[in-house]
Scaffold this active site. Structure first.
Site, PDB file in Angstrom:
ATOM      1  CB  CYS A 366      -0.148  12.089  -9.810  1.00 38.08           C
ATOM      2  SG  CYS A 366      -1.451  13.702 -10.193  1.00 38.08           S
ATOM      3  CB  CYS A 369       1.929  15.581  -9.427  1.00 34.27           C
ATOM      4  SG  CYS A 369       0.021  15.504  -8.308  1.00 34.27           S
TER       5      CYS A 369
END
Length: 947
Positions: A366, A369
Site C-alpha cells: 500500500c 501505508c
C-alpha cells in the site's frame, strides 16, 4: 476428491483413461508418475477386474498389485530383486489445479542461512544442481518460495561481530539469494507451473511479501515429502493450500495493468555495436576519487588514543545536528503483531497499565501505508503515554475481519479492552489532515496528567539533559581511558588474589629429573647425552617458573580455602557464604559495566556516521558560490552520484597511514577538528565494544562459579561434604582461576605515553574488534617478532602449541601487516588445512579489514600463461593474500626445470614455433618465481610442509 485436492484410487471407473495417472513412491523424490503407456496398461488391467499383473518397467519385470489386499496392504509394485514400493492411482483434475495436485516435492530446509552457511549452500547447488522437486538436496520449490516470500531469512555478510553488530544488525538477502539460486536449478527453463511462479516472483519483488505464507498443516510433520493431493493418511495438503491461494493472487495481479513486470516479447532488437570510447558515469566536475571509495593502505602501525570529554561530544553532536540521547524513558518503535493471540496479550498489557493502544492496520504493498510508516514510527518514539502496534492485514486476516477494516491505512485508538468494543476513535486513510486528526484524538482520549507527561518528555530541557547524560556516558577521563585500553576490567582487581605455588599451600615442584638413566649403555652416545642434558635443563627451567609464577584466584576461593571448606573446618562455611555474596556483587557490577558500554557504543556510532558525512550549508550566505557547491555535493550524495562514509570504512580508516585524507576524499567539507574528534571516538568505541564482549565472557564464568558455590553450600557438613569435594574442588578451582584471569586480563599492544595519551597498533585493535577477543601477550610478541625479523631481511620459525592461535590469529595478523601492496603474501598450508585456512582468512578480511583471498592452483599438467603472473601481480598490488599448498609450489618449480630442458631440446631439434612457445612459458614461470622471491612466505605446519 480429498478435502483440498487430488482424487484417489477409490473413485469410479467412468473417468477417461487419459485422465488417470499411476504413481510410485521413491525414498528420495517422493511420488513419481509412471509413463503414460505404463499407466494406461495398469488402468486397463484394473478395469478388466485383474487384481495383479506383470509388466516391464525400465527393462525390469515387475509384479503389480492393483487392489488392496484382505490384510489391509495397499497397492504396490515389486521388481525381480524383491524391492517393493507403494502405488497410487490419481485422477487428474482440470486446469492448473490438476497440475499442482500431481506434484510431490521434497522440502528439507537448512538449519541456518547466515554468513558462511549461505555461501556453502550456494556452492553445493552450484556443484550439484537441484530441481523444483528437491530430488537432489531437498531444496525444492518450497525452499525457493520461502526465500522469495521472505519467510526464510538470509544474511550473506554476518553482522554478529564488528561494526555491523552495532550499526543496524542483519539484513535479509533472501530474495537475491533465491534469484541467484534458481538459475542453478536443472528445470528452471522448463515450462511448468512452479517455474512460472518462480519467474514471476523473482522479477517482481514488490509483490512477494503479499503472497501467502506457507504453513505445514500435515499430521506427519516429520516427513520431508509434500504432496499436492490428500488421502486418508493426510486429510490436508499444505502444498495444495498454498497454490490454491498463490495462483489466484498472481492471476489477479496479472489482470491489473502494471502490477507485474514481464520481459518484452520476442523478437528482440539487435544490440547496438560496442562503442570505442565511453564517458565516465559521473560529471566531469566531480572528483574521480569520489567514485572509488577505498583506503589508501592498511600499513598504519601506530595511533594515538586520547581522552574524549563529554563537552566535546555534546558540541560535536550539536554542530552536526545529531540528536544525542533523550529522556530517561526509552521508547521503542511500533510492535509488529504476528497473530491474534499476540494482539490480545499486547492489548491486555495496555489495559493493565491503563495505557492508550494505537493500532496501525497496514499493507506492505500500500503506497499511503508506506508514506505513513515513518510518521507513525516517529510518533511512537515521542509518545510515552501510548503503546503503538502495527498489524499487517495480509498476515492477520482474523484481526482484519474482527475489527472490520475496509481500507488501508486504518489507525484505531483503543482503551480499556482487547476487542472492537474498546475502539474509541478511527482514522481511515492518510493525507494532509492525518496528523491533525491524530493529535486531536490523542488529546481527547488522554488525561491531563498524561498530556503533561508527554510535553515534559518532548521538551527542549529534557532533550538537553538526555544529551548531556549520553555524552557523559560516552566520554572518558584519563584514568578511565588508561584502564579501558590496558586492563579493561581493572576495577575488579580488588576481588582477585595473587599467590604463588608455595603461598597456595602446594609442594614445590622438584627441579631434578625424576629418573636417572645415565648408567645405561645407550646413554653414552652423543645424541643421548644431548637429549638428557636438554631434559634436565627443561625440568629445571619449568620448576623455576612454576614455583615462582603467581596464579590468580577469586578472593576466598584459593586452593587452601576450598580444602578447608571440604575438610569441614570451623568458620569455612560462613566464609564461603560471604564469598557467594561477593560473587553476586561482582556479577551485578559486570552487568552494569557491560550495559553502560553497550549503550555508549550504540549511541556514539550513529553520531559518528552523521558527523563524518555532515556538510555545513547553513553557515554560508544564500546565493554564495560556496553554499551552492556544498548544496550540490549534498544532492549528489542523495542521488548516489557520490559515496557517503559508511561505518566500516570509518573504522577501517584507522589502518590507513592516510586515513584523514581517505575520509576527506569522500567528504571534502569535513572539518579537521570534527575529523580529529571522530577518530578519537572511533578508537574509544572499539575499545568499549571489545570490553562488552570480554565482560560477557566473565559474566558467563561468574554465573557458573556462583552455581558451583551454591552446590557446595548445599552439601551436608561431614562425610558427604568431604566426598563431594573430590568432584567439586577441581571445578571450583578452574572456575575461580578462569574468572580471576578474565578480570585481570591485560591488553599487550598499548603503551601509556602520558596521563592523557596512549599509543597502540590499530591493526591489533581492529583484529580484536572484529573477532571480539583479547589478544594474548604471546600472540602479540610472536607477530611483532616475525615482522621485525622480516624487516631485517631474515626468516623466523616459531613453535606454538595447539590452541595458541597459530592459524586463527597469528597468520591473519601477519597477512594484514605484510600485504602492503609491495610484497606478495603467500600463505602455504598442508592440503588438509587449505579449506580451513582459506575460510579463516576470508572471514577475517570480509569487513573493515578488507582483503581479497586468492587460491593458487597448479600441478604438473598445468600450462602456464601470462594470466597466471598477472593474477599474482594483481593480488600483490591490491594487498591480497594468496593461499596455496606445498604441492603447488613444488609443481611450479619442477615445471620450470622441465620447461628449461624441453626448451634446450627444442633449440637443438626444432621446430621454431615450439621454441617460441617454450620461451614464453619459461619467461612466465620465471616471473612467477621471481614474484615469490620478492614476496613473503607464511608456512603453516612448517614441519609437515618441509618434509
Amino acid at each position: 476428491r480429498g478435502a483440498n485436492g487430488g482424487k484417489d484410487e477409490d473413485d469410479g471407473h467412468d473417468v477417461p483413461i487419459d485422465k488417470i495417472v499411476w504413481m510410485y513412491e521413491t525414498p528420495d523424490k517422493g511420488w513419481v508418475p509412471h509413463l503414460a503407456e505404463i499407466s494406461k496398461q495398469m488402468e486397463e488391467a484394473l478395469r478388466k477386474g485383474q487384481e495383479s499383473m506383470s509388466i516391464h518397467i525400465n527393462g525390469s519385470l515387475n509384479i503389480v498389485k492393483l487392489v488392496k489386499s484382505s490384510d489391509g496392504k495397499g497397492m504396490e509394485q515389486s521388481n525381480e530383486e524383491g524391492t517393493a514400493c507403494r502405488l497410487r492411482r490419481h485422477i487428474i483434475g482440470d486446469g492448473l489445479q490438476g497440475e499442482w495436485e500431481m506434484m510431490s516435492v521434497r522440502f528439507n530446509p537448512p538449519m541456518s542461512l547466515h554468513g558462511d552457511a549461505a555461501l556453502k549452500m550456494l556452492e553445493k547447488v552450484w556443484a550439484q544442481p537441484d530441481d523444483f522437486q528437491g530430488s537432489v538436496h531437498g531444496l525444492g520449490f518450497l525452499f525457493l518460495y520461502n526465500l522469495l516470500q521472505g519467510s526464510t531469512r538470509v544474511s550473506c555478510i554476518s553482522a554478529d561481530y564488528g561494526a555491523g553488530a552495532w550499526s543496524g544488525g542483519r539484513k535479509n538477502d533472501g530474495h537475491r539469494f533465491a534469484l541467484l539460486l534458481a538459475q542453478l536449478y536443472k528445470d528452471v527453463h522448463k515450462r511448468s507451473l512452479v517455474a512460472s511462479c518462480t519467474n514471476v516472483l523473482a522479477r517482481n519483488r514488490q509483490v512477494c511479501v503479499r503472497m501467502p505464507r506457507f504453513k505445514d498443516t500435515r499430521k506427519a510433520k516429520q516427513s520431508a515429502i509434500f504432496n499436492g493431493w490428500c488421502d486418508d493418511s493426510e486429510p490436508r495438503s499444505p502444498f495444495s493450500d498454498l497454490f490454491s491461494k498463490l495462483v489466484p493472487s498472481l492471476q489477479s495481479l496479472k489482470r491489473q495493468r502494471g502490477a507485474l513486470r514481464f520481459p518484452p516479447k520476442p523478437p528482440y532488437p539487435d544490440m547496438p555495436p560496442t562503442e570505442a570510447h565511453c564517458s565516465p558515469p559521473l560529471s566531469q566536475d566531480v572528483d574521480p576519487n569520489w567514485a572509488r571509495a577505498e583506503l589508501s593502505d592498511s600499513s598504519c602501525g601506530s595511533r594515538q588514543v586520547r581522552t574524549v570529554e563529554a563537552e566535546s561530544i555534546l558540541r560535536l553532536s550539536t554542530s552536526v545536528h545529531h540528536h544525542l540521547g533523550g529522556a530517561d524513558v526509552k521508547l521503542a518503535p511500533p510492535l509488529a503483531i504476528e497473530d491474534e493471540e499476540m494482539f490480545e496479550k499486547v492489548a491486555q498489557a495496555a489495559v493493565d497499565a491503563n495505557q492508550l493502544l494505537i493500532v496501525d492496520f497496514h499493507a506492505t504493498w500500500c503506497g499511503p501505508c508506506k508514506q505513513l510508516a515513518p510518521v507513525f514510527r516517529a510518533l511512537s518514539l515521542r509518545t510515552p503515554i501510548a503503546l503503538f502496534v502495527k498489524v499487517d492485514v495480509d498476515e492477520n486476516e482474523a484481526l482484519v475481519h474482527k475489527f472490520k477494516v475496509e481500507s488501508m491505512p486504518t489507525v484505531m485508538f483503543m482503551r480499556g479492552g482487547v476487542g472492537p468494543e474498546a475502539v474509541k476513535a478511527t482514522i481511515k486513510g492518510g493525507g494532509g489532515g492525518w496528523m491533525q486528526g491524530f493529535m486531536q484524538n490523542l488529546t481527547t482520549l488522554c488525561s491531563k496528567e498524561e498530556l503533561e507527561m508527554m510535553a515534559h518528555f518532548n521538551s527542549a530541557e529534557t532533550a538537553r539533559a538526555g544529551g548531556a547524560a549520553t555524552a557523559s556516558n560516552i566520554g572518558l577521563t584519563s584514568t578511565q581511558l588508561v584502564d579501558l585500553a590496558t586492563t579493561p576490567l581493572n576495577d575488579f582487581k580488588e576481588y582477585v588474589t595473587t599467590r604463588d605455588r608455595i603461598q597456595n599451600g602446594l609442594a614445590p615442584i622438584d627441579a631434578q629429573l625424576a629418573f636417572d638413566v645415565s648408567g645405561h649403555d645407550a646413554a653414552g652416545t652423543a645424541v643421548a647425552s644431548s637429549m638428557l642434558s636438554r631434559m634436565k635443563d627443561d625440568v629445571a627451567a619449568y620448576a623455576g617458573v612454576a614455583n615462582t609464577s603467581p596464579s590468580v584466584r577469586m578472593l576466598n576461593l584459593t586452593d587452601a580455602d576450598l580444602l578447608a571448606f571440604f575438610n569441614n573446618e570451623a568458620g569455612s562455611e560462613a566464609k564461603l557464604t560471604a564469598t557467594k555474596e561477593m560473587l553476586t556483587k561482582v556479577l551485578a557490577e559486570l552487568n552494569a559495566l557491560r550495559d553502560a558500554d553497550s549503550t555508549g557504543v550504540r549511541s556514539v556510532i550513529p553520531m559518528l556516521k552523521d558527523a563524518v558525512n555532515f556538510v555545513d550549508v547553513d553557515g554560508f550566505p544564500r546565493g554564495s558560490d560556496e553554499r551552492k557547491a556544498r548544496t550540490k555535493f549534498v544532492l549528489r550524495q542523495a542521488a548516489r552520484q557520490a559515496p557517503v562514509v559508511w561505518v566500516e570504512f570509518l573504522f577501517g580508516s584507522l589502518l590507513s597511514t592516510k586515513g584523514d585524507a581517505d575520509l576527506m576524499a569522500l567528504n571534502p567539507y569535513l572539518t579537521q577538528s570534527s575529523l580529529d574528534l571522530c577518530m578519537r571516538l572511533v578508537s574509544v568505541a572499539m575499545l568499549r565494544a571489545n570490553r562488552v564482549g570480554h565482560a560477557n565472557r566473565c559474566i558467563g564464568t561468574c554465573v557458573s562459579l556462583i552455581q558451583l558455590v551454591t552446590k557446595a553450600l548445599k552439601t551436608t557438613p561431614g562425610v558427604e561434604r568431604t566426598h563431594a569435594g573430590a568432584t567439586l574442588v577441581p571445578k571450583l578451582t578452574q572456575a575461580s582461576e578462569t574468572l580471576a584471569g578474565g578480570l585481570t586480563s591485560e591488553r599487550h599492544f598499548v603503551e601509556v605515553k602520558g596521563d592523557n595519551e596512549l599509543e597502540l597498533d590499530p591493526r591489533f585493535l581492529l583484529f580484536e574488534f572484529v573477532w571480539n577477543l583479547l589478544l594474548r601477550n604471546k600472540q602479540v610478541k610472536t607477530v611483532r617478532n616475525f615482522v621485525a625479523t622480516l624487516g631485517a631481511g631474515g626468516s623466523k620459525v616459531k613453535q606454538m602449541i595447539m590452541g595458541a592461535g597459530k592459524t586463527t590469529v597469528v597468520a591473519p595478523l601477519l597477512a594484514l601487516m605484510l600485504a602492503d601492496g609491495d610484497s606478495l603474501v603467500l600463505s602455504v598450508v598442508p592440503k588438509a588445512l587449505l579449506e580451513m585456512s582459506r575460510k579463516q582468512m576470508r572471514e577475517t578480511f570480509a569487513t573493515i579489514m578488507t582483503k581479497r583471498i586468492y587460491t593458487l592452483a597448479f600441478d604438473r599438467g598445468t600450462v602456464i600463461t601470462p594470466a597466471t603472473h598477472r593474477s599474482l601481480v594483481n593480488a600483490r598490488d591490491n594487498r591480497g593474500v594468496v593461499v596455496a599448498t606445498p604441492t603447488t609450489l613444488k609443481s611450479i618449480q619442477l615445471v620450470y626445470v622441465e620447461t628449461l630442458q624441453r626448451l634446450d631440446e627444442a633449440r637443438r631439434m626444432g621446430p621454431a614455433e615450439r621454441v617460441s612457445e617454450l620461451q614464453m612459458q619459461t619467461v612466465e614461470l620465471a616471473k612467477v618465481i621471481q614474484t615469490f622471491r620478492e614476496g613473503v612466505l607464511l608456512l603453516d605446519e612448517v614441519d609437515m610442509v618441509l618434509h
